[in-house]
Structure formats: C-alpha cells, structure tokens
Motif scaffolding. Sequence first.
Motif, mmCIF file in Angstrom:
data_model
loop_
_atom_site.group_PDB
_atom_site.id
_atom_site.type_symbol
_atom_site.label_atom_id
_atom_site.label_comp_id
_atom_site.label_asym_id
_atom_site.label_seq_id
_atom_site.Cartn_x
_atom_site.Cartn_y
_atom_site.Cartn_z
ATOM 1 N N GLU A 39 73.512 47.052 43.933
ATOM 2 C CA GLU A 39 72.864 46.313 42.855
ATOM 3 C C GLU A 39 72.461 44.930 43.385
ATOM 4 O OE1 GLU A 39 74.084 43.528 41.019
ATOM 5 O OE2 GLU A 39 75.745 43.247 42.437
ATOM 6 N N TYR A 40 71.528 44.305 42.693
ATOM 7 C CA TYR A 40 70.927 43.071 43.184
ATOM 8 C C TYR A 40 70.832 42.008 42.082
ATOM 9 C CZ TYR A 40 69.420 45.761 47.287
ATOM 10 O OH TYR A 40 69.382 46.526 48.415
ATOM 11 N N ALA A 41 71.846 41.917 41.226
ATOM 12 C CA ALA A 41 71.770 41.013 40.089
ATOM 13 C C ALA A 41 71.574 39.561 40.533
ATOM 14 C CB ALA A 41 73.016 41.155 39.225
ATOM 15 N N ALA A 42 72.368 39.112 41.487
ATOM 16 C CA ALA A 42 72.271 37.722 41.922
ATOM 17 C C ALA A 42 70.935 37.449 42.609
ATOM 18 C CB ALA A 42 73.434 37.384 42.856
ATOM 19 N N VAL A 43 70.505 38.395 43.446
ATOM 20 C CA VAL A 43 69.218 38.250 44.131
ATOM 21 C C VAL A 43 68.066 38.252 43.123
ATOM 22 C CG1 VAL A 43 67.632 39.365 45.754
ATOM 23 C CG2 VAL A 43 70.081 39.264 46.263
ATOM 24 N N ALA A 44 68.154 39.129 42.126
ATOM 25 C CA ALA A 44 67.105 39.199 41.109
ATOM 26 C C ALA A 44 67.009 37.896 40.337
ATOM 27 C CB ALA A 44 67.381 40.356 40.161
ATOM 28 N N ASP A 45 68.155 37.340 39.963
ATOM 29 C CA ASP A 45 68.156 36.073 39.221
ATOM 30 C C ASP A 45 67.555 34.948 40.063
ATOM 31 O OD1 ASP A 45 69.038 34.471 36.869
ATOM 32 O OD2 ASP A 45 70.297 33.500 38.396
ATOM 33 N N ARG A 46 67.904 34.920 41.330
ATOM 34 C CA ARG A 46 67.375 33.887 42.216
ATOM 35 C C ARG A 46 65.876 34.040 42.405
ATOM 36 N NH1 ARG A 46 68.844 33.485 48.566
ATOM 37 N NH2 ARG A 46 67.908 31.453 49.041
ATOM 38 N N SER A 47 65.416 35.274 42.556
ATOM 39 C CA SER A 47 63.978 35.496 42.770
ATOM 40 C C SER A 47 63.170 35.078 41.549
ATOM 41 C CB SER A 47 63.717 36.969 43.101
ATOM 42 O OG SER A 47 63.983 37.796 41.985
ATOM 43 N N ARG A 48 63.684 35.369 40.361
ATOM 44 C CA ARG A 48 62.960 34.972 39.148
ATOM 45 C C ARG A 48 62.939 33.457 39.002
ATOM 46 N NH1 ARG A 48 64.827 36.929 33.201
ATOM 47 N NH2 ARG A 48 66.518 35.466 33.697
ATOM 48 N N GLU A 49 64.053 32.811 39.319
ATOM 49 C CA GLU A 49 64.122 31.356 39.211
ATOM 50 C C GLU A 49 63.127 30.690 40.153
ATOM 51 O OE1 GLU A 49 65.147 27.668 37.940
ATOM 52 O OE2 GLU A 49 65.747 29.592 37.084
ATOM 53 N N ASP A 86 57.697 28.379 36.726
ATOM 54 C CA ASP A 86 57.611 28.422 35.265
ATOM 55 C C ASP A 86 56.302 28.991 34.738
ATOM 56 O OD1 ASP A 86 60.120 27.251 35.034
ATOM 57 O OD2 ASP A 86 59.296 25.225 35.196
ATOM 58 N N GLU A 87 55.259 29.024 35.552
ATOM 59 C CA GLU A 87 53.953 29.451 35.052
ATOM 60 C C GLU A 87 53.263 30.330 36.089
ATOM 61 O OE1 GLU A 87 49.737 27.503 33.436
ATOM 62 O OE2 GLU A 87 51.443 26.239 33.971
ATOM 63 N N ARG A 88 52.792 31.506 35.664
ATOM 64 C CA ARG A 88 52.089 32.461 36.519
ATOM 65 C C ARG A 88 52.904 32.781 37.773
ATOM 66 N NH1 ARG A 88 46.651 30.741 38.373
ATOM 67 N NH2 ARG A 88 46.420 32.950 38.887
ATOM 68 N N GLY A 89 54.202 32.968 37.581
ATOM 69 C CA GLY A 89 55.065 33.314 38.694
ATOM 70 C C GLY A 89 55.086 34.817 38.941
ATOM 71 N N CYS A 90 55.352 35.202 40.202
ATOM 72 C CA CYS A 90 55.424 36.614 40.575
ATOM 73 C C CYS A 90 56.600 36.837 41.511
ATOM 74 C CB CYS A 90 54.138 37.072 41.267
ATOM 75 S SG CYS A 90 52.669 37.064 40.217
ATOM 76 N N VAL A 91 57.233 37.989 41.345
ATOM 77 C CA VAL A 91 58.305 38.436 42.240
ATOM 78 C C VAL A 91 57.845 39.716 42.901
ATOM 79 C CG1 VAL A 91 60.652 39.329 42.392
ATOM 80 C CG2 VAL A 91 60.150 37.383 40.899
ATOM 81 N N THR A 92 57.825 39.738 44.229
ATOM 82 C CA THR A 92 57.473 40.957 44.946
ATOM 83 C C THR A 92 58.641 41.372 45.816
ATOM 84 O OG1 THR A 92 55.768 42.046 46.290
ATOM 85 C CG2 THR A 92 56.404 39.814 46.949
ATOM 86 N N ALA A 93 58.835 42.667 45.955
ATOM 87 C CA ALA A 93 59.966 43.189 46.722
ATOM 88 C C ALA A 93 59.494 44.290 47.646
ATOM 89 C CB ALA A 93 61.053 43.721 45.786
ATOM 90 N N ALA A 94 60.013 44.288 48.867
ATOM 91 C CA ALA A 94 59.711 45.337 49.849
ATOM 92 C C ALA A 94 61.021 45.737 50.505
ATOM 93 C CB ALA A 94 58.704 44.832 50.872
ATOM 94 N N LEU A 95 61.826 46.483 49.766
ATOM 95 C CA LEU A 95 63.142 46.909 50.224
ATOM 96 C C LEU A 95 63.205 48.398 50.522
ATOM 97 C CD1 LEU A 95 65.284 44.865 47.671
ATOM 98 C CD2 LEU A 95 65.211 44.481 50.143
ATOM 99 N N GLY A 96 62.038 49.028 50.653
ATOM 100 C CA GLY A 96 62.034 50.452 50.913
ATOM 101 C C GLY A 96 62.712 51.224 49.806
ATOM 102 N N GLU A 97 63.630 52.106 50.173
ATOM 103 C CA GLU A 97 64.283 52.964 49.187
ATOM 104 C C GLU A 97 65.137 52.181 48.191
ATOM 105 O OE1 GLU A 97 68.177 54.435 51.586
ATOM 106 O OE2 GLU A 97 66.225 54.816 52.496
#
Length: 422
Positions: A216-226, A230-241
């Motif tokens: 699971e990636y809860a901490a990483v997900a929270d950090r990436s969103r932060e 605040d405006e027009r932000g994007c999160v992209t991930a390339a972790l394969g499987e």
Amino acid sequence: MTGNGRRRPSTSLLPRAAAVLVAASLLTGCGALPGATGGSREPVTVMTWAPSGTRATNMPGMPAMAEAYARWANSRGGIDGHELRVLTCNEDNTATGAAACARQAVREGAVAVVGSYSQHGRAFMATLEAANIPYIGGYGLSDEEFTSHLSYPVNGGQVSLLAGNGMQLAASCERVSLVRPDTIAGDYLHALLNSGLTLGRQREAYDIPAAEDAGEYAAVADRSRERAGDERGCVTAALGERTAHFFDSYRRLPSDGRDVRVSSVLGSVDQPLVDRTGGASGPFEGAYITGWYPDAADPRWEPMKQTIQEHAFGDNRIDPADAGVQTTWIAYTVLRRVLEAIGDEEVTPGRIALTLDRGLRVDTGGLTPTLRWRYEDMLGTPGFPRIVNHGVTFQVVRQGRLVAQTTGFVDVGEAMLDARTS
C-alpha cells in the motif's frame, strides 16, 4: 480415397486438371494454386513468449494473439505461401524462464521471436544473437530491445511514454508530482518526464521515489497530492504492476477539497486495469494516459478485432484493448511484410534481419507511424539507439473508457534526446 481422406479425381478429369495446374504455375511462378491452404513453400516457424500464471505481471494474451494470427494467416493460404507455425513459451517473469524460452527458439528452428514480453533482456538476447535470430516487436521493457543489432522495436518503450507524459501534462497541469520506483532504473524516469514538461514550458515535476514492491502507498499518495499544489495540480505514477496499488491508496485519501488530476502511462495503466478497478466509478476516471497506439475504439484496430472474433474461438485471454495484444498484432504485421518481401528466397533468420536492415518500410495501417530500421531511421538516443518509432498518443479516461484526448501521434523525439543529453 487418398491417404489423407480426399477422393481421387476420375481419370477422365486428370488431363484437364493438369492443364489448369500448368497454367497456374506459369502465371504465379510456383507449383501450386495461389491461396491454397498451407501454401506451397516451406513452413516458417517463429516464437512468441510472455509470462503467464505468475504473481507479477502476466501477459497471456500475447501468445494467444500469436496463435490466433497463425490460424488467420493459414486459413488464407499462409503468408506468401508459407504455413506459419507459432511456438509459444511461458517465460515466468524470471531470467531463467526467459533464457529457457530463447534456447527453445533456437532448438526448434525459429527464424524470429515476434511480439513478445520480457523484462529480462540480458537473459535472452545473447542467446538469440548467437543464433542470429531477430527479435521483432518486443513490448519495450528492457534496454537490450533498444540496443541489440538484432532487435526491431515497434514502439519507443517506456522512455517515450515518460517523455510524452510530460508533454501531455504540460498542457493541463501547473504542478506535477511523479511517483516512480525507488530503483536505479526508476531514477531516470524523473529526467524523462521533466524533458517533456520543460518543452511545454512547465516547471519540473516533484520527484517521489516509492518502493516498487509495497502493498500500500498511503503515505506516498498523501505526499504526492500535497506536492501537486493547490491549483491545476496533477499526480502521475509509473510503478508498473504496482500502479494500481498506488492509486487505490490515493483514492482512499480523505478529501481535502482540491481537484487534483491523476495520470499514468501505458503498461502501468491500461483498459483492463480501468475495468478491474471500477471503470467510470474507479480511481482512473478523468486520468490522463500516454500510450503508444491509437485508443482501442479506433477503427484502425478492426482487422485485429475481426481476426480475434473469427480465429480466437472465444479465448478470454485475448483483450483487444490490451497493449500487449496490440503489440503482438503489430509485430506480426511486420513479419508478414518481411516474408512477402523475401519472396522466392529461402526464409532464414539472417535473411529476415538483412531484409529489415536494408530499409524495408512497414505500413501498419496507421497503428504506428511507418516503420523502418535503417541506421538513418533510428533516433540515436544514448542508451536506446534503435528507437525508430518516437510517436505517442494522448488519451484520457472518460466514462470508464480510454479514448483519444488528441488526434494523431505526438513526436517526442526531441524530448527524449534532451533527457539523454542533460
């Protein structure tokens, strides 16, 4: 009756039949009627491998597509008169498995390995090179696919996707967070994404390394969103499987009132994954996806879909929206063009490679730009010199389906070169 169950023609018809065959031979330059099932030339044996039944990435649709393609080709008289024989092999997502598949290809006389999936290029390429067997249309996972003189890639691999993803996000995002594997190979993904972002005159992405085998990636997900702003932000991930695990953790984050878009690349996210995770109600609705090929609904895929419908016999391993199945179809399109170009000459591994090296142009029906593997056609990107297709497509998930965001291919060659020289 003959030994194969066919009724012998009456003796009164033999002279007339012989005359017809002689005339056909004079017109076609061979000893059999054109289009006869199995053809009149020697059979051609190739191999397709991919992992299946493993705990990691599985691509059973690729060998299944190869088998369906062979049934389709042979029902039409083979490829230029050659019966197509397809060997398949489960490479088990291991170096040992990949090496074993390569040895089998040599042992059973395969003239090429076509439309296959393996991340273990070091394990199989040396064996193929020693036997002079070309590797046509690999999925684009290993460096060897873009460096070996006997590899003929049909896409630009992950490097083109990351550079293209940067260009795609530059048009829509003020700030980007990149979640990528905390590995040596993953370290370079940040530079590739940035090369595309900066071409679009956007600031560099915030780099967030993550364990590639986490549950699971809860901490990483929270950090990436932060870090997305605040405006027009994007999160992209390339972790394969593991990309699906990351976005599942991301979806579970408590709402903070911001509308941050998510994004990824083909191979980390595809239509089967969107379907499995809830479609329109899942975490990928609205996501930006960079791919190699047109979206699955594009009419240019109709010949492949018809072949699947008529010759896969309901094989549920084959999903026409799967990028692996699509890559295998394109790779066999290349093989067909090569065999047609060889014509009356003997089909050998060396002749296939020579035909491609001399500049054979392959039209894939618009599924890729025209492919050709002369030295001057190669991008020459350091580390990936044999890339000849540096076009990508921009897609978006709408109502649970991956659809085109823009029309046509986007050339990411400049971004790839900038990343490799920076």
